[in-house]
Design a protein around this motif. Structure first.
Motif, mmCIF file in Angstrom:
data_model
loop_
_atom_site.group_PDB
_atom_site.id
_atom_site.type_symbol
_atom_site.label_atom_id
_atom_site.label_comp_id
_atom_site.label_asym_id
_atom_site.label_seq_id
_atom_site.Cartn_x
_atom_site.Cartn_y
_atom_site.Cartn_z
ATOM 1 N N THR A 456 -7.260 -3.935 5.015
ATOM 2 C CA THR A 456 -6.124 -4.843 5.181
ATOM 3 C C THR A 456 -5.008 -4.664 4.158
ATOM 4 O OG1 THR A 456 -7.081 -6.556 3.758
ATOM 5 C CG2 THR A 456 -7.700 -6.590 6.089
ATOM 6 N N GLY A 457 -5.318 -4.087 3.011
ATOM 7 C CA GLY A 457 -4.339 -4.010 1.931
ATOM 8 C C GLY A 457 -4.292 -5.253 1.069
ATOM 9 N N ALA A 458 -5.196 -6.224 1.312
ATOM 10 C CA ALA A 458 -5.239 -7.437 0.493
ATOM 11 C C ALA A 458 -5.689 -7.096 -0.925
ATOM 12 C CB ALA A 458 -6.191 -8.463 1.102
ATOM 13 N N VAL A 459 -5.032 -7.672 -1.915
ATOM 14 C CA VAL A 459 -5.422 -7.466 -3.313
ATOM 15 C C VAL A 459 -6.780 -8.114 -3.544
ATOM 16 C CG1 VAL A 459 -4.826 -7.946 -5.720
ATOM 17 C CG2 VAL A 459 -3.030 -7.329 -4.076
ATOM 18 N N THR A 460 -7.653 -7.397 -4.235
ATOM 19 C CA THR A 460 -8.998 -7.909 -4.479
ATOM 20 C C THR A 460 -9.222 -8.177 -5.964
ATOM 21 O OG1 THR A 460 -9.894 -5.659 -4.607
ATOM 22 C CG2 THR A 460 -9.990 -6.773 -2.465
ATOM 23 N N ARG A 461 -10.096 -9.134 -6.227
ATOM 24 C CA ARG A 461 -10.503 -9.443 -7.602
ATOM 25 C C ARG A 461 -11.527 -8.411 -8.071
ATOM 26 N NH1 ARG A 461 -10.537 -14.210 -4.585
ATOM 27 N NH2 ARG A 461 -8.967 -15.759 -5.244
ATOM 28 N N PRO A 462 -11.847 -8.415 -9.366
ATOM 29 C CA PRO A 462 -12.870 -7.480 -9.844
ATOM 30 C C PRO A 462 -14.209 -7.604 -9.134
ATOM 31 C CG PRO A 462 -11.619 -8.322 -11.698
ATOM 32 C CD PRO A 462 -11.162 -9.095 -10.486
ATOM 33 N N ASP A 463 -14.522 -8.792 -8.602
ATOM 34 C CA ASP A 463 -15.791 -8.947 -7.885
ATOM 35 C C ASP A 463 -15.708 -8.512 -6.428
ATOM 36 O OD1 ASP A 463 -14.368 -10.956 -6.605
ATOM 37 O OD2 ASP A 463 -15.607 -12.614 -7.336
ATOM 38 N N GLY A 464 -14.533 -8.036 -5.997
ATOM 39 C CA GLY A 464 -14.376 -7.540 -4.634
ATOM 40 C C GLY A 464 -13.841 -8.543 -3.644
ATOM 41 N N ALA A 466 -11.159 -11.012 -1.819
ATOM 42 C CA ALA A 466 -9.725 -10.890 -1.595
ATOM 43 C C ALA A 466 -8.984 -12.131 -2.073
ATOM 44 C CB ALA A 466 -9.450 -10.665 -0.118
ATOM 45 N N ILE A 467 -7.795 -11.935 -2.615
ATOM 46 C CA ILE A 467 -6.919 -13.044 -2.997
ATOM 47 C C ILE A 467 -6.109 -13.427 -1.767
ATOM 48 C CG2 ILE A 467 -5.023 -13.776 -4.482
ATOM 49 C CD1 ILE A 467 -5.994 -11.717 -6.531
ATOM 50 N N ALA A 468 -6.291 -14.626 -1.281
ATOM 51 C CA ALA A 468 -5.620 -15.063 -0.057
ATOM 52 C C ALA A 468 -4.105 -15.013 -0.224
ATOM 53 C CB ALA A 468 -6.057 -16.477 0.314
ATOM 54 N N GLY A 469 -3.451 -14.393 0.746
ATOM 55 C CA GLY A 469 -1.997 -14.371 0.773
ATOM 56 C C GLY A 469 -1.355 -13.297 -0.068
ATOM 57 N N LEU A 470 -2.140 -12.392 -0.688
ATOM 58 C CA LEU A 470 -1.559 -11.368 -1.566
ATOM 59 C C LEU A 470 -1.987 -9.973 -1.123
ATOM 60 C CD1 LEU A 470 0.182 -10.854 -4.063
ATOM 61 C CD2 LEU A 470 -1.917 -10.911 -5.437
ATOM 62 N N TYR A 471 -1.004 -9.087 -0.975
ATOM 63 C CA TYR A 471 -1.228 -7.722 -0.532
ATOM 64 C C TYR A 471 -0.479 -6.768 -1.473
ATOM 65 C CZ TYR A 471 -2.758 -10.157 3.654
ATOM 66 O OH TYR A 471 -3.408 -10.998 4.515
ATOM 67 N N ALA A 472 -0.871 -5.500 -1.471
ATOM 68 C CA ALA A 472 -0.180 -4.516 -2.302
ATOM 69 C C ALA A 472 -0.172 -3.174 -1.592
ATOM 70 C CB ALA A 472 -0.844 -4.393 -3.675
ATOM 71 N N ALA A 473 0.839 -2.365 -1.919
ATOM 72 C CA ALA A 473 1.007 -1.068 -1.269
ATOM 73 C C ALA A 473 1.756 -0.122 -2.189
ATOM 74 C CB ALA A 473 1.772 -1.240 0.050
ATOM 75 N N GLY A 474 1.725 1.170 -1.813
ATOM 76 C CA GLY A 474 2.423 2.176 -2.611
ATOM 77 C C GLY A 474 1.772 2.332 -3.962
ATOM 78 N N ARG A 475 2.579 2.689 -4.966
ATOM 79 C CA ARG A 475 2.010 2.955 -6.288
ATOM 80 C C ARG A 475 1.685 1.689 -7.073
ATOM 81 N NH1 ARG A 475 1.374 6.040 -3.775
ATOM 82 N NH2 ARG A 475 -0.647 5.140 -4.193
ATOM 83 N N THR A 476 1.938 0.529 -6.509
ATOM 84 C CA THR A 476 1.447 -0.708 -7.113
ATOM 85 C C THR A 476 -0.043 -0.865 -6.846
ATOM 86 O OG1 THR A 476 3.616 -1.736 -6.858
ATOM 87 C CG2 THR A 476 1.775 -3.226 -7.173
ATOM 88 N N ALA A 477 -0.562 -0.138 -5.867
ATOM 89 C CA ALA A 477 -1.951 -0.272 -5.444
ATOM 90 C C ALA A 477 -2.707 1.049 -5.589
ATOM 91 C CB ALA A 477 -2.010 -0.730 -3.983
ATOM 92 N N VAL A 478 -4.016 0.953 -5.676
ATOM 93 C CA VAL A 478 -4.861 2.146 -5.551
ATOM 94 C C VAL A 478 -4.725 2.656 -4.122
ATOM 95 C CG1 VAL A 478 -7.229 3.002 -5.568
ATOM 96 C CG2 VAL A 478 -6.481 1.357 -7.301
ATOM 97 N N GLY A 479 -4.545 3.967 -3.967
ATOM 98 C CA GLY A 479 -4.345 4.508 -2.631
ATOM 99 C C GLY A 479 -4.832 5.935 -2.494
ATOM 100 N N ILE A 480 -4.415 6.577 -1.429
ATOM 101 C CA ILE A 480 -4.880 7.912 -1.082
ATOM 102 C C ILE A 480 -4.660 8.897 -2.224
ATOM 103 C CG2 ILE A 480 -4.554 9.855 0.511
ATOM 104 C CD1 ILE A 480 -5.877 7.497 1.854
ATOM 105 N N CYS A 481 -3.535 8.800 -2.926
ATOM 106 C CA CYS A 481 -3.211 9.797 -3.957
ATOM 107 C C CYS A 481 -3.632 9.367 -5.354
ATOM 108 C CB CYS A 481 -1.723 10.118 -3.939
ATOM 109 S SG CYS A 481 -0.674 8.772 -4.519
ATOM 110 N N SER A 482 -4.448 8.315 -5.497
ATOM 111 C CA SER A 482 -4.822 7.859 -6.834
ATOM 112 C C SER A 482 -5.860 8.748 -7.501
ATOM 113 C CB SER A 482 -5.347 6.412 -6.779
ATOM 114 O OG SER A 482 -4.313 5.520 -6.404
ATOM 115 N N GLY A 483 -6.439 9.684 -6.751
ATOM 116 C CA GLY A 483 -7.370 10.632 -7.349
ATOM 117 C C GLY A 483 -6.647 11.804 -7.951
#
Length: 522
Positions: A456-464, A466-483
């Motif tokens: 979904t792209g929902a931001v998650t806490r360290p315990d996995g 999801a934070i309701a109502g919050l999403y992240a994308a691009g380089r603000t988030a971990v993604g395909i190119c983060s490796g």
């Protein structure tokens, strides 16, 4: 009240806004400056494969499985195998979607390995794949094409009815008693004197591209921009059903870079002053987790000109560094981990002469500057291999042994046989391609960010959770190119993750009270 607020108006933010609006949401995009972010100053390369229409037109045979098998080696543990497979299977359709938004691509295939093609070519091998598999789709525009990509996506967002508020910086998320994100607190120049808004716009524009090459100038101009914000910005709260964070990475935040990626101090920072980690900090303040903040891509391209691929890359002990045909990020990482981050490319007279002949035909202006530096001020030469090694400060015995193994073949580093050249005609040259070579700083950008639910792209806490109502994308988030990174993979992930976040941010939201902007002028 808005249904969706998107923070950041680069590729990820624009794609999130387009998809949220397409789902029927009322969307507003906020940008601290005038939009575009790192997308607008990028090369405009989108990494796509599996049999895109442009690959087929160019006669390139590719499948989602072949794309997956290659990217699995690059992506590593950044995302799950299922997410990477979905990315590869959707890749051709993702490019079609961009075309539907008005982004132009073209199938003219570059016949040689390069870091970025000239205006004659718009499809090229942009990673470390073996020759014959071109997945780098360059937006069709002269020069660096990121500005055109950004302009087309921004126009598509406006056509969907997305509202855009420039010179408006998000500085705090609004959290309900249940922990759900319900909007953002911002500082905006809306209502500031016209001269202050104009000065902010002009000074920021001047601080971006000139600031890449003259960092001191960029920092000075940006201080003036920040001063205008402190003096004239006023506070507002913008309520929304959900928020998408797409504010870029943190390469322009010295404190975050020093904390998480100290090895990369001194590189040429690729991005804008908006890549200051603010989006990531907004997410962590709401309880979001982070991963891979220590992962930074640092580039050391040997091409163009393509003849330099026939050289041998060695460290100060004369030992081979890696296959010279690898992508620039892989070379940069290998060089960084050698003693002192030092490396030199050994070429002979024939390779040097061929490279000089290729400079004009294989380079754009910014590549031409690097090429001429490599072939002139960045090298030393001598009649023999031993003499040039001593002149450069490279161990002569180690270099001789490495060259002997290279000539005996097959190449121990795995360079394709068609690129291996016998280096036996003096004079010889050693070209300094160290990470901090004089006059040639290595470009870099950050790859890690907020952890997100990969469905979904929902931001998650360290315990996995999801934070309701919050999403992240691009380089603000971990993604395909983060490796690890190859050209076009970040923009492709911006589109992939931006669309995902926008779609899910809008799903299930009702259209509430439309009067949710509260002014708290200070």
């Amino acid at each position: 009240m808005y249904d969706v607020v998107v923070v950041g108006h680069g590729a990820a933010g624009a794609c999130a806004a387009i998809e949220a609006a397409a789902a029927g949401a009322r969307v507003v995009v906020l940008d601290r400056f005038r939009g575009g972010g790192a997308t607008a100053i990028s090369g405009g390369i989108v990494y796509a494969g599996g049999g895109t229409r442009f690959q087929r037109e160019a006669g390139i045979k590719d499948t989602p499985q072949q794309m997956y098998e290659y990217l699995r080696t690059e992506v590593g543990d950044a995302v799950s195998a299922a997410t990477l497979r979905r990315f590869c299977e959707q890749s051709s359709g993702l490019l079609d979607w961009l075309c539907d938004q008005g982004v132009p691509f073209e199938a003219s295939l570059c016949p040689y390995k390069t870091s970025y093609p000239t205006d004659r070519h718009y499809l090229y091998q942009s990673g470390s794949e073996r020759p014959g598999v071109a997945r780098g789709h360059r937006t069709h525009a002269r020069g660096t094409s990121g500005g055109e990509l950004n302009a087309r996506l921004a126009a598509a967002a406006r056509a969907c009815g997305v509202e855009v508020r420039f010179q408006t910086a998000a500085h705090r998320l609004v959290l309900g008693p249940d922990g759900r994100v319900g909007g953002v607190e911002v500082r905006t120049l809306d209502g500031a004197p016209g001269w202050a808004r104009a000065g902010h716009r002009v000074l920021h524009r001047l601080s971006v591209k000139p600031g890449l090459y003259l960092p001191g100038l960029g920092r000075g101009l940006h201080r003036a921009v920040a001063s205008l914000e402190r003096r004239y910005a006023r506070s507002q709260t913008i309520e929304a059903g959900s928020v998408v964070l797409a504010a870029g990475g943190f390469v322009f935040d010295r404190a975050m870079t020093a904390e998480h990626a100290p090895l990369y101090r001194g590189g040429l920072r690729l991005g804008t002053p908006g890549d200051d980690g603010s989006g990531i900090r907004l997410g962590t303040a709401a309880g979001g987790g982070t991963r891979h903040l220590d992962r930074v891509t640092l580039w050391r391209f040997l091409t163009p000109p393509s003849a330099l691929l026939g050289g041998v890359l060695v460290d100060r002990d004369g030992r081979r560094v890696c296959d010279e045909s690898l992508y620039g990020a892989a070379i940069g990482d290998a060089v960084l981990r050698r003693p002192g981050g030092r490396a030199w490319l050994l070429v002979d007279a024939r390779v040097l002469a061929e490279a000089r002949r290729q400079v004009r035909s294989q380079t754009l202006w910014f590549q031409r500057l690097q090429a001429w530096w490599l072939l002139s001020g960045g090298r030393v030469s001598a009649p023999t291999v031993e003499a040039v090694a001593r002149k450069a400060g490279v161990d002569p015995d180690g270099l001789a042994a490495t060259l002997g193994e290279y000539h005996d073949g097959p190449d121990p580093a795995g360079k394709p046989a068609e690129l291996v050249r016998r280096l036996d005609r003096g004079p010889y040259s050693l070209i300094d391609v160290s990470v901090r070579a004089r006059g040639l700083p290595a470009p870099m950008l950050t790859l890690g960010g907020l952890t997100v639910d990969e469905e979904t792209g929902a931001v998650t806490r360290p315990d996995g959770s999801a934070i309701a109502g919050l999403y992240a994308a691009g380089r603000t988030a971990v993604g395909i190119c983060s490796g690890s990174y190859v050209s076009g993979l970040s923009l492709a992930d911006c589109v992939f993750s931006g669309r995902r976040a926008g779609t899910h941010a809008a799903s299930g939201l009702g259209v509430a009270d439309r009067g949710g902007v509260h002014d708290r002028s200070e």
